[in-house]
Design an enzyme around this catalytic site. Structure first.
Site, PDB file in Angstrom:
ATOM      1  N   ARG A  52      51.152  19.790  10.065  1.00  0.00           N
ATOM      2  CA  ARG A  52      50.670  18.900  11.128  1.00  0.00           C
ATOM      3  C   ARG A  52      51.693  17.804  11.410  1.00  0.00           C
ATOM      4  NH1 ARG A  52      44.810  16.209  10.450  1.00  0.00           N
ATOM      5  NH2 ARG A  52      45.960  14.816   9.066  1.00  0.00           N
ATOM      6  N   LYS A 151      49.259  12.923  15.349  1.00  0.00           N
ATOM      7  CA  LYS A 151      48.930  11.803  14.460  1.00  0.00           C
ATOM      8  C   LYS A 151      50.094  10.822  14.555  1.00  0.00           C
ATOM      9  CE  LYS A 151      46.675  11.073  10.013  1.00  0.00           C
ATOM     10  NZ  LYS A 151      45.544  10.311  10.512  1.00  0.00           N
ATOM     11  N   GLU A 184      35.628  12.180  18.637  1.00  0.00           N
ATOM     12  CA  GLU A 184      35.704  12.009  17.175  1.00  0.00           C
ATOM     13  C   GLU A 184      35.351  10.559  16.855  1.00  0.00           C
ATOM     14  OE1 GLU A 184      39.741  12.542  15.730  1.00  0.00           O
ATOM     15  OE2 GLU A 184      40.576  11.519  17.461  1.00  0.00           O
TER      16      GLU A 184
HETATM   17  N1  PMP Z   1      40.499  11.709  13.394  1.00  0.00           N
HETATM   18  C1  PMP Z   1      41.313  10.652  13.279  1.00  0.00           C
HETATM   19  C2  PMP Z   1      41.555   9.796  14.464  1.00  0.00           C
HETATM   20  C3  PMP Z   1      41.933  10.365  12.053  1.00  0.00           C
HETATM   21  O1  PMP Z   1      42.761   9.314  11.934  1.00  0.00           O
HETATM   22  C4  PMP Z   1      41.676  11.205  10.944  1.00  0.00           C
HETATM   23  C5  PMP Z   1      42.354  10.950   9.626  1.00  0.00           C
HETATM   24  N2  PMP Z   1      41.961   9.739   9.056  1.00  0.00           N
HETATM   25  C6  PMP Z   1      40.782  12.272  11.102  1.00  0.00           C
HETATM   26  C7  PMP Z   1      40.231  12.511  12.353  1.00  0.00           C
HETATM   27  C8  PMP Z   1      40.459  13.192   9.965  1.00  0.00           C
HETATM   28  O2  PMP Z   1      41.549  14.048   9.708  1.00  0.00           O
HETATM   29  P1  PMP Z   1      41.905  14.546   8.239  1.00  0.00           P
HETATM   30  O3  PMP Z   1      40.700  15.253   7.737  1.00  0.00           O
HETATM   31  O4  PMP Z   1      43.056  15.457   8.438  1.00  0.00           O
HETATM   32  O5  PMP Z   1      42.234  13.347   7.436  1.00  0.00           O
END
Ligand code: PMP
Length: 284
Positions: A52, A151, A184
Site C-alpha cells: 500500500r 495514505k 469511512e
Molecule cells: N481509514 C483511514 C482514513 C485511516 O487513516 C485508517 C488507518 N488508521 C484506516 C481507514 C484503517 O486502515 P488500516 O486497517 O489499514 O489501518
C-alpha cells in the site's frame, strides 16, 4: 518513548532525528505513510502495508528510491532496535527537501523515517462498553481529488472531521462522500451488521483500503457470515443491528451510538465481539 529512529538509511538517537523546514512533507503534506502493528514480535500484515505504501507513492508520483526489501529490512531493524514486542510502527516517506514552491520535482531526494513505539488508542473500557460517534459535516475527499486510497501525509480532511467529533465529546466521526453515502471514519473503516449480513462501504465510496478491514472481511467469511460491499446511507447506520470500526490502531471497536441513536441494545454486538476475538486469534 522510542529509543532509536530510522532516518534515511540508518538508526539514530531520537534527538538526532531531525527534518529540514524545507521538507515538502512538512511544507505541503507531500508524502505518504503507513501505520503498522507489531503483535508478539511479528510485524502484522507487513507485505500488505508495504504494498500500500508503494501504491500510495506511485499515485502521487513519488519515487521512494528504495526497494520493497530495503524498506522491509529498515522497518525490521527499527522494530528490533526498539525491542518492540507489541507496539506500533510509523513509516513515513516525504518528498524531501525542496524550494518554497510546490513543484515536487525540485525536491532532490525523498526522505524515509521510521518510528517504533508503544500504542493504546482507546481505553480498554471503551472496547467493552462501545464507542459513541457522530456523523461529520465534513465531506470525505472526492475520489478524483486526493483519492482516499492514498495514505498521504495530508490528513486535514480527516482532522477536520476529528475536530468535529471532539467538539461533540466523542472520539470518532463518520465521514460521508459527496453523494451522501458513508465513506469511512476519520481514521477507520466502517462495518454494520443487518439481519445477519455484514455490510461495509466499497473502497470507491471514498475509503482507505484498510488492512484491518480486509482481514476482518476474510475472518467473517470464514465464520460463515455473508459480507457485502455496497453504498450505505446514514439511515443504514441508524438502524443497524451492530456497528463497528476497524483500523490498525483501533483494531475492532463496537459502536453503540451515532447522532443520538442507540445501536442494538447499546452494547457491542455479538458478531462484533466474535470478530474482535477472531481478529486477536489471527494476530497470534
Ligand atoms: N481509514 C483511514 C482514513 C485511516 O487513516 C485508517 C488507518 N488508521 C484506516 C481507514 C484503517 O486502515 P488500516 O486497517 O489499514 O489501518
Amino acid at each position: 518513548m522510542a529509543k532509536k529512529i530510522w532516518l534515511d538509511d540508518r538508526l539514530v538517537d531520537p534527538q538526532d532525528a531531525k527534518v529540514s523546514v524545507f521538507d515538502h512533507g512538512l511544507l505541503y503534506g507531500d508524502g505518504v505513510f503507513e501505520g503498522i502493528r507489531v503483535y508478539n514480535g511479528k510485524i502484522f500484515e507487513f507485505d500488505a502495508h508495504l504494498k500500500r505504501l508503494f501504491e500510495s507513492a506511485k499515485v502521487i508520483r513519488l519515487e521512494i528510491g528504495k526497494t520493497f526489501d530495503q524498506i522491509k529490512d529498515a522497518t525490521q531493524k527499527t522494530a528490533d532496535a526498539n525491542q518492540i514486542e507489541n507496539g506500533y510502527i510509523r513509516l513515513v516517506v516525504t518528498r524531501g527537501e525542496g524550494t518554497l514552491g510546490i513543484n515536487p520535482f525540485l525536491c532532490k531526494k525523498p526522505l524515509l523515517f521510521i518510528i517504533a513505539d508503544g500504542i493504546q488508542l482507546y481505553p480498554e473500557e471503551m472496547y467493552e462498553k462501545g464507542m459513541r460517534v457522530i456523523s461529520s459535516s465534513v465531506i470525505r475527499n472526492h475520489i478524483h481529488s486526493i483519492p482516499p486510497q492514498v495514505k498521504s501525509l495530508n490528513y486535514l480532511n480527516n482532522i477536520l472531521a476529528k475536530i468535529e467529533a471532539i467538539d461533540y465529546n466523542v472520539p470518532e466521526a463518520i465521514m460521508y462522500n459527496h453523494s451522501g453515502y458513508v465513506a469511512e471514519a476519520s481514521g477507520d473503516n466502517v462495518f454494520i451488521l443487518k439481519n445477519g449480513i455484514l455490510y461495509t462501504p466499497s473502497i470507491e465510496a471514498g475509503a482507505l483500503n484498510g488492512i484491518t478491514r480486509n482481514v476482518v472481511m476474510k475472518l467473517a467469511k470464514k465464520e460463515g457470515i455473508e459480507v457485502i460491499e455496497k453504498n450505505l446511507t446514514k439511515f443504514d447506520l441508524y438502524v443497524a443491528d451492530e456497528f463497528f470500526l476497524t483500523g490498525t490502531a483501533a483494531e475492532v471497536i463496537g459502536i453503540v451510538e451515532i447522532d443520538g441513536r442507540t445501536i442494538g441494545d447499546g452494547k457491542p454486538g455479538k458478531i462484533t465481539k466474535l470478530l474482535r476475538s477472531k481478529f486477536f486469534e489471527y494476530t497470534l
